[in-house]
Write a protein that holds these residues in place. Sequence first.
Motif, PDB file in Angstrom:
ATOM      1  N   SER A  65     -16.118   7.597  -2.839  1.00  0.00           N
ATOM      2  CA  SER A  65     -15.351   8.553  -2.044  1.00  0.00           C
ATOM      3  C   SER A  65     -13.913   8.057  -2.010  1.00  0.00           C
ATOM      4  CB  SER A  65     -15.917   8.684  -0.630  1.00  0.00           C
ATOM      5  OG  SER A  65     -15.736   7.476   0.065  1.00  0.00           O
ATOM      6  N   SER A  66     -12.995   8.981  -1.775  1.00  0.00           N
ATOM      7  CA  SER A  66     -11.591   8.592  -1.711  1.00  0.00           C
ATOM      8  C   SER A  66     -10.904   9.420  -0.643  1.00  0.00           C
ATOM      9  CB  SER A  66     -10.910   8.783  -3.061  1.00  0.00           C
ATOM     10  OG  SER A  66     -10.898  10.151  -3.396  1.00  0.00           O
ATOM     11  N   GLN A  67      -9.829   8.872  -0.147  1.00  0.00           N
ATOM     12  CA  GLN A  67      -9.095   9.540   0.908  1.00  0.00           C
ATOM     13  C   GLN A  67      -7.608   9.418   0.634  1.00  0.00           C
ATOM     14  OE1 GLN A  67     -10.157  11.367   3.512  1.00  0.00           O
ATOM     15  NE2 GLN A  67      -8.035  11.763   3.966  1.00  0.00           N
ATOM     16  N   GLU A  68      -6.943  10.548   0.700  1.00  0.00           N
ATOM     17  CA  GLU A  68      -5.490  10.563   0.569  1.00  0.00           C
ATOM     18  C   GLU A  68      -4.922  10.209   1.935  1.00  0.00           C
ATOM     19  OE1 GLU A  68      -2.059  13.521  -1.175  1.00  0.00           O
ATOM     20  OE2 GLU A  68      -4.084  14.257  -0.888  1.00  0.00           O
ATOM     21  N   LEU A  69      -4.278   9.045   2.029  1.00  0.00           N
ATOM     22  CA  LEU A  69      -3.790   8.582   3.320  1.00  0.00           C
ATOM     23  C   LEU A  69      -2.441   9.178   3.674  1.00  0.00           C
ATOM     24  CD1 LEU A  69      -4.830   4.842   3.098  1.00  0.00           C
ATOM     25  CD2 LEU A  69      -6.025   6.719   4.188  1.00  0.00           C
ATOM     26  N   ILE A  70      -1.621   9.417   2.690  1.00  0.00           N
ATOM     27  CA  ILE A  70      -0.330  10.060   2.929  1.00  0.00           C
ATOM     28  C   ILE A  70      -0.408  11.460   2.342  1.00  0.00           C
ATOM     29  CG2 ILE A  70       2.128  10.061   2.397  1.00  0.00           C
ATOM     30  CD1 ILE A  70       2.052   7.086   2.307  1.00  0.00           C
ATOM     31  N   THR A  71      -0.231  12.452   3.185  1.00  0.00           N
ATOM     32  CA  THR A  71      -0.262  13.828   2.718  1.00  0.00           C
ATOM     33  C   THR A  71       1.155  14.384   2.713  1.00  0.00           C
ATOM     34  OG1 THR A  71      -0.620  14.651   4.958  1.00  0.00           O
ATOM     35  CG2 THR A  71      -2.591  14.166   3.644  1.00  0.00           C
ATOM     36  N   PRO A  72       1.401  15.482   2.007  1.00  0.00           N
ATOM     37  CA  PRO A  72       2.757  16.033   1.956  1.00  0.00           C
ATOM     38  C   PRO A  72       3.330  16.340   3.335  1.00  0.00           C
ATOM     39  CG  PRO A  72       1.399  17.057   0.291  1.00  0.00           C
ATOM     40  CD  PRO A  72       0.491  16.200   1.126  1.00  0.00           C
ATOM     41  N   GLY A  73       2.503  16.671   4.295  1.00  0.00           N
ATOM     42  CA  GLY A  73       2.996  16.959   5.633  1.00  0.00           C
ATOM     43  C   GLY A  73       3.428  15.725   6.410  1.00  0.00           C
TER      44      GLY A  73
ATOM     45  N   PRO B 196       0.800  -1.233   0.000  1.00  0.00           N
ATOM     46  CA  PRO B 196       0.000   0.000   0.000  1.00  0.00           C
ATOM     47  C   PRO B 196       0.832   1.282   0.000  1.00  0.00           C
ATOM     48  CG  PRO B 196      -0.949  -1.585   1.498  1.00  0.00           C
ATOM     49  CD  PRO B 196       0.355  -2.163   1.030  1.00  0.00           C
ATOM     50  N   LEU B 197       1.951   1.277   0.691  1.00  0.00           N
ATOM     51  CA  LEU B 197       2.782   2.480   0.723  1.00  0.00           C
ATOM     52  C   LEU B 197       3.335   2.793  -0.664  1.00  0.00           C
ATOM     53  CD1 LEU B 197       4.108   4.768   2.277  1.00  0.00           C
ATOM     54  CD2 LEU B 197       5.998   3.219   2.802  1.00  0.00           C
ATOM     55  N   ASP B 198       3.815   1.775  -1.384  1.00  0.00           N
ATOM     56  CA  ASP B 198       4.306   1.989  -2.748  1.00  0.00           C
ATOM     57  C   ASP B 198       3.210   2.543  -3.649  1.00  0.00           C
ATOM     58  OD1 ASP B 198       6.839   1.089  -2.119  1.00  0.00           O
ATOM     59  OD2 ASP B 198       6.467  -0.952  -2.845  1.00  0.00           O
ATOM     60  N   LEU B 199       2.012   1.991  -3.537  1.00  0.00           N
ATOM     61  CA  LEU B 199       0.896   2.469  -4.355  1.00  0.00           C
ATOM     62  C   LEU B 199       0.573   3.925  -4.047  1.00  0.00           C
ATOM     63  CD1 LEU B 199      -1.475  -0.622  -4.203  1.00  0.00           C
ATOM     64  CD2 LEU B 199      -0.161   0.174  -6.173  1.00  0.00           C
ATOM     65  N   GLN B 200       0.570   4.289  -2.770  1.00  0.00           N
ATOM     66  CA  GLN B 200       0.252   5.660  -2.393  1.00  0.00           C
ATOM     67  C   GLN B 200       1.309   6.629  -2.891  1.00  0.00           C
ATOM     68  OE1 GLN B 200      -1.160   6.106   1.734  1.00  0.00           O
ATOM     69  NE2 GLN B 200      -1.291   3.873   1.722  1.00  0.00           N
ATOM     70  N   LEU B 201       2.558   6.214  -2.857  1.00  0.00           N
ATOM     71  CA  LEU B 201       3.619   7.085  -3.356  1.00  0.00           C
ATOM     72  C   LEU B 201       3.556   7.237  -4.878  1.00  0.00           C
ATOM     73  CD1 LEU B 201       6.553   5.916  -1.078  1.00  0.00           C
ATOM     74  CD2 LEU B 201       5.227   8.032  -0.908  1.00  0.00           C
ATOM     75  N   LYS B 202       2.906   6.302  -5.568  1.00  0.00           N
ATOM     76  CA  LYS B 202       2.737   6.377  -7.019  1.00  0.00           C
ATOM     77  C   LYS B 202       1.449   7.094  -7.414  1.00  0.00           C
ATOM     78  CE  LYS B 202       5.370   2.204  -7.836  1.00  0.00           C
ATOM     79  NZ  LYS B 202       5.335   0.791  -8.199  1.00  0.00           N
ATOM     80  N   GLY B 203       0.751   7.671  -6.434  1.00  0.00           N
ATOM     81  CA  GLY B 203      -0.445   8.452  -6.745  1.00  0.00           C
ATOM     82  C   GLY B 203      -1.752   7.724  -6.535  1.00  0.00           C
ATOM     83  N   TYR B 204      -1.723   6.493  -6.079  1.00  0.00           N
ATOM     84  CA  TYR B 204      -2.952   5.759  -5.803  1.00  0.00           C
ATOM     85  C   TYR B 204      -3.510   6.199  -4.456  1.00  0.00           C
ATOM     86  CZ  TYR B 204      -2.221   2.548  -9.667  1.00  0.00           C
ATOM     87  OH  TYR B 204      -2.086   2.009 -10.919  1.00  0.00           O
ATOM     88  N   ARG B 205      -4.819   6.224  -4.359  1.00  0.00           N
ATOM     89  CA  ARG B 205      -5.492   6.607  -3.119  1.00  0.00           C
ATOM     90  C   ARG B 205      -6.523   5.539  -2.779  1.00  0.00           C
ATOM     91  NH1 ARG B 205      -1.543   8.870  -2.729  1.00  0.00           N
ATOM     92  NH2 ARG B 205      -1.149  11.035  -3.188  1.00  0.00           N
ATOM     93  N   LEU B 206      -6.834   5.426  -1.509  1.00  0.00           N
ATOM     94  CA  LEU B 206      -7.846   4.475  -1.080  1.00  0.00           C
ATOM     95  C   LEU B 206      -9.211   4.977  -1.537  1.00  0.00           C
ATOM     96  CD1 LEU B 206      -8.283   1.858   0.480  1.00  0.00           C
ATOM     97  CD2 LEU B 206      -8.646   3.251   2.518  1.00  0.00           C
TER      98      LEU B 206
END
Length: 92
Positions: free
Chosen positions: A72-80, A8-18
């Motif tokens: 609905s979607s949620q960005e789990l990793i934000t820039p902060g 999941p972390l790799d996917l989120q860093l590639k722009g995928y969101r839950l």
Amino acid sequence: MDYKQSNPLDLQLKGYRLATAEIIYHLPDHPKLLQSFLWQFYDVIPDFPELHKFLDFWRDNLDGPLHSVRVSSQELITPGDSRFVDVQYTLH
């Protein structure tokens, strides 16, 4: 993309969101009754290609006709949440 090899972390860093989709469909034996199904997966926003693949599979292989889909979607990793380390210490 092969999701079995991606965490999941790799996917989120590639722009995928839950993404979560509430799929409302008609029961095959009782078409006037509606049933709810929740689908959750990592997907690319705003095109939702994985959700479209799933809905195409649903239309082609399942008997319950679709009534509506709410997404609905949620960005789990934000820039902060991620920062570069300024200092690195080595402990013996």
